[in-house]
Motif scaffolding. Structure first.
Motif, PDB file in Angstrom:
ATOM      1  N   THR A 204      -9.037 -60.049  15.930  1.00  0.00           N
ATOM      2  CA  THR A 204      -8.994 -60.616  17.149  1.00  0.00           C
ATOM      3  C   THR A 204      -9.672 -62.140  16.968  1.00  0.00           C
ATOM      4  O   THR A 204      -9.804 -62.921  17.847  1.00  0.00           O
ATOM      5  CB  THR A 204      -9.790 -60.030  18.515  1.00  0.00           C
ATOM      6  OG1 THR A 204     -10.949 -59.698  18.073  1.00  0.00           O
ATOM      7  CG2 THR A 204      -8.968 -58.481  18.711  1.00  0.00           C
ATOM      8  N   TRP A 247       1.527 -58.425  18.097  1.00  0.00           N
ATOM      9  CA  TRP A 247       1.879 -59.524  17.020  1.00  0.00           C
ATOM     10  C   TRP A 247       3.304 -59.471  16.692  1.00  0.00           C
ATOM     11  O   TRP A 247       4.160 -58.550  16.767  1.00  0.00           O
ATOM     12  CB  TRP A 247       1.074 -59.381  15.817  1.00  0.00           C
ATOM     13  CG  TRP A 247      -0.435 -59.195  15.955  1.00  0.00           C
ATOM     14  CD1 TRP A 247      -1.285 -58.247  16.327  1.00  0.00           C
ATOM     15  CD2 TRP A 247      -1.260 -60.426  15.800  1.00  0.00           C
ATOM     16  NE1 TRP A 247      -2.412 -58.310  16.395  1.00  0.00           N
ATOM     17  CE2 TRP A 247      -2.455 -59.780  16.028  1.00  0.00           C
ATOM     18  CE3 TRP A 247      -1.108 -61.646  15.378  1.00  0.00           C
ATOM     19  CZ2 TRP A 247      -3.620 -60.545  15.905  1.00  0.00           C
ATOM     20  CZ3 TRP A 247      -2.306 -62.290  15.507  1.00  0.00           C
ATOM     21  CH2 TRP A 247      -3.522 -61.952  15.748  1.00  0.00           C
ATOM     22  N   ARG A 267       0.371 -63.831  17.737  1.00  0.00           N
ATOM     23  CA  ARG A 267       0.547 -63.117  19.246  1.00  0.00           C
ATOM     24  C   ARG A 267       1.741 -63.362  19.761  1.00  0.00           C
ATOM     25  O   ARG A 267       2.353 -64.520  19.902  1.00  0.00           O
ATOM     26  CB  ARG A 267      -0.671 -63.266  20.025  1.00  0.00           C
ATOM     27  CG  ARG A 267      -1.933 -62.823  19.540  1.00  0.00           C
ATOM     28  CD  ARG A 267      -1.920 -61.292  19.795  1.00  0.00           C
ATOM     29  NE  ARG A 267      -3.301 -60.908  19.389  1.00  0.00           N
ATOM     30  CZ  ARG A 267      -3.571 -59.562  19.383  1.00  0.00           C
ATOM     31  NH1 ARG A 267      -2.585 -58.693  19.628  1.00  0.00           N
ATOM     32  NH2 ARG A 267      -4.851 -59.064  19.142  1.00  0.00           N
ATOM     33  N   ARG A 268       2.653 -62.375  20.436  1.00  0.00           N
ATOM     34  CA  ARG A 268       3.828 -62.569  20.975  1.00  0.00           C
ATOM     35  C   ARG A 268       3.516 -63.748  21.935  1.00  0.00           C
ATOM     36  O   ARG A 268       2.656 -63.605  22.730  1.00  0.00           O
ATOM     37  CB  ARG A 268       4.333 -61.249  21.562  1.00  0.00           C
ATOM     38  CG  ARG A 268       5.717 -61.272  21.981  1.00  0.00           C
ATOM     39  CD  ARG A 268       5.975 -59.980  22.402  1.00  0.00           C
ATOM     40  NE  ARG A 268       6.342 -59.022  21.469  1.00  0.00           N
ATOM     41  CZ  ARG A 268       7.215 -58.700  20.605  1.00  0.00           C
ATOM     42  NH1 ARG A 268       8.306 -59.686  20.918  1.00  0.00           N
ATOM     43  NH2 ARG A 268       7.282 -57.747  19.750  1.00  0.00           N
ATOM     44  N   GLU A 270       3.067 -66.739  21.872  1.00  0.00           N
ATOM     45  CA  GLU A 270       1.993 -67.710  21.414  1.00  0.00           C
ATOM     46  C   GLU A 270       2.799 -68.796  20.893  1.00  0.00           C
ATOM     47  O   GLU A 270       3.652 -68.563  19.816  1.00  0.00           O
ATOM     48  CB  GLU A 270       0.795 -67.122  20.604  1.00  0.00           C
ATOM     49  CG  GLU A 270      -0.097 -66.493  21.678  1.00  0.00           C
ATOM     50  CD  GLU A 270      -1.327 -66.239  20.929  1.00  0.00           C
ATOM     51  OE1 GLU A 270      -1.464 -66.392  19.838  1.00  0.00           O
ATOM     52  OE2 GLU A 270      -2.354 -65.627  21.558  1.00  0.00           O
TER      53      GLU A 270
END
Length: 270
Positions: A204, A247, A267-268, A270
């Protein structure tokens, strides 16, 4: 030498494609009645010709999933002497051009994520995304390229109206150094072969993750099959987990002189 790209649709062209397919994979080709049916029913088959001889092709047909029509790009093959010349990129761009003309807006296909040549083409140059991972996708395969290991595959999605083509800006070295964390490294053994080294990090803490794969996996597999299987299992576990956690594989990066390529995960959305 004159190189041209053209639609394949005649029986003679398809027979020539079958011969090239057999030469590349050292196995029986897709039956002629199947490829001919595809050519006549919404599929797109494109050949690359050098001085009139077929040296590469891409084979695709209509797909449908979750209410969405897409082009399923099932196979791309290039004669050995014509590889690493940008021909795969040219075939895919011609495929995209023809797909748009026929009304397709999405192209999907599978590839082995340990084949760095394909990974770099698909994610870095074309701008497709690795959105799913399928364990042992095709079962046991006995052809020259896929034998002896589980046939794990990435499913990539190329949204023709949304994704840019050309090298991804994500792959800039300065951006990677500043903002990324490496979750899988390629450690070098005493014999020069690379082994997978997973890192225990707080994922993260960075918007980008890097995961290494050997630059020449076929050679590694030929020299040490047990090590090749280790790479298969390590990347399988990691990539499946990253996808489950939201991801996606959004790029690929390689630096001159290094023996590994790095997948870039974001990240999906993004």
């Amino acid at each position: 030498m004159s190189l041209s790209l053209q639609i394949i649709e005649t029986i003679e062209q398809l027979k020539e494609m079958a011969r090239l397919e057999e030469e590349i994979w050292k196995t029986a080709p897709v039956p002629l009645h199947q490829t001919l049916t595809v050519a006549k029913n919404g599929g797109i088959i494109i050949g690359a010709y050098a001085d009139g001889k077929l040296v590469g092709f891409v084979y695709s047909f209509p797909g449908f999933r979750n209410g969405e029509l897409y082009l399923c790009s099932h196979m791309m093959g290039i004669a050995e002497s014509f590889r690493d010349r940008g021909l795969g990129y040219r075939l895919k761009m011609k495929q995209a051009e023809e797909a748009r003309r026929r009304g397709y807006r999405v192209i999907r296909w599978t590839y082995d994520p340990l084949q760095s040549r394909n990974g770099y083409l698909n994610l870095a140059k074309l701008g497709a995304l690795g959105v799913e991972y399928v364990e042992n996708c095709y079962g046991e395969m006995n052809d020259a390229l896929n034998g002896q290991l589980p046939s794990d595959r990435f499913i990539v999605e190329w949204r023709l109206d949304e994704r840019p083509t050309g090298e991804r800006s994500l792959a800039k070295a300065d951006l990677l150094k500043a903002r990324s964390l490496t979750v899988l490294e390629a450690g070098q053994r005493a014999d020069g072969l690379l082994r997978p080294v997973l890192r225990d990090i707080d994922e993260t803490a960075a918007p980008l993750l890097l995961a290494a794969v050997p630059l020449d996996f076929p050679q590694l597999k030929e020299r040490d099959l047990a090590l090749a299987l280790e790479w298969r299992l390590a990347t399988r576990a990691l990539f499946q987990r990253l996808l489950t956690e939201g991801w996606i594989a959004a790029g690929a990066w390689r630096r001159s002189g290094e023996p590994a390529m790095h997948y870039i995960w974001v990240r999906r959305n993004e």
